[in-house]
Design a protein around this motif. Structure first.
Motif, PDB file in Angstrom:
ATOM      1  N   PRO A  44       0.329   3.189  -3.667  1.00  0.00           N
ATOM      2  CA  PRO A  44      -1.051   4.001  -2.952  1.00  0.00           C
ATOM      3  C   PRO A  44      -2.152   3.955  -3.821  1.00  0.00           C
ATOM      4  O   PRO A  44      -2.117   4.046  -5.048  1.00  0.00           O
ATOM      5  CB  PRO A  44      -0.549   5.269  -2.752  1.00  0.00           C
ATOM      6  N   GLU A  99       1.590  14.229  -0.811  1.00  0.00           N
ATOM      7  CA  GLU A  99       1.984  12.980  -0.602  1.00  0.00           C
ATOM      8  C   GLU A  99       2.427  12.083  -1.915  1.00  0.00           C
ATOM      9  O   GLU A  99       3.122  11.637  -2.180  1.00  0.00           O
ATOM     10  CB  GLU A  99       0.824  12.196   0.028  1.00  0.00           C
ATOM     11  N   ILE A 131      -5.310  10.428  -0.653  1.00  0.00           N
ATOM     12  CA  ILE A 131      -4.021  10.743  -0.496  1.00  0.00           C
ATOM     13  C   ILE A 131      -3.797  12.126  -1.017  1.00  0.00           C
ATOM     14  O   ILE A 131      -4.400  12.536  -1.961  1.00  0.00           O
ATOM     15  CB  ILE A 131      -3.120   9.744  -1.436  1.00  0.00           C
ATOM     16  N   PHE A 185       0.735   4.420  -8.976  1.00  0.00           N
ATOM     17  CA  PHE A 185      -0.551   4.205  -7.808  1.00  0.00           C
ATOM     18  C   PHE A 185      -1.444   3.931  -8.595  1.00  0.00           C
ATOM     19  O   PHE A 185      -1.466   3.690 -10.036  1.00  0.00           O
ATOM     20  CB  PHE A 185      -0.677   5.769  -7.618  1.00  0.00           C
ATOM     21  N   LEU A 234       0.768  -1.015   0.019  1.00  0.00           N
ATOM     22  CA  LEU A 234      -0.036   0.029   0.022  1.00  0.00           C
ATOM     23  C   LEU A 234       0.748   1.263   0.013  1.00  0.00           C
ATOM     24  O   LEU A 234       0.278   2.262  -0.628  1.00  0.00           O
ATOM     25  CB  LEU A 234      -0.870   0.062   1.138  1.00  0.00           C
ATOM     26  N   LEU A 235       2.136   1.263   0.753  1.00  0.00           N
ATOM     27  CA  LEU A 235       2.952   2.393   0.422  1.00  0.00           C
ATOM     28  C   LEU A 235       3.378   2.407  -0.862  1.00  0.00           C
ATOM     29  O   LEU A 235       3.936   3.589  -1.420  1.00  0.00           O
ATOM     30  CB  LEU A 235       4.044   2.272   1.516  1.00  0.00           C
TER      31      LEU A 235
END
Length: 75
Positions: free
Chosen positions: A33, A43, A39, A53, A29-30
């Motif tokens: 994302p 970010e 978000i 992403f 997930l990091l």
């Protein structure tokens, strides 16, 4: 992995020069994302470019040049 997650992993690992060690130290997930869950632009800006992403938003909600600047875009 399921299909979409598998593609995300492949794109991330290729984008990061097959750095499996880095991949095992970071949550999926990091690394990829899901921007639909709030978000912030800051970010996103902090992610290394080109960014990886995922989103379920329609392309019309992204900037005009998004599809032309993207390296991988799955619709």
């Amino acid at each position: 992995f399921k299909g979409t997650t598998y593609v995300e992993e492949m794109v991330w690992i290729i984008r990061n020069n097959f750095d499996y060690e880095k991949a095992t130290k970071m949550s999926h997930l990091l690394r990829v994302p899901y921007i639909d869950f709030g978000i912030s632009n800051n970010e996103l800006d902090d992610l290394n470019s080109p960014r990886v992403f995922k989103s379920h938003m329609l392309p019309k909600f992204f900037p005009e040049n998004f599809q032309y600047k993207s390296k991988v875009f799955l619709a």
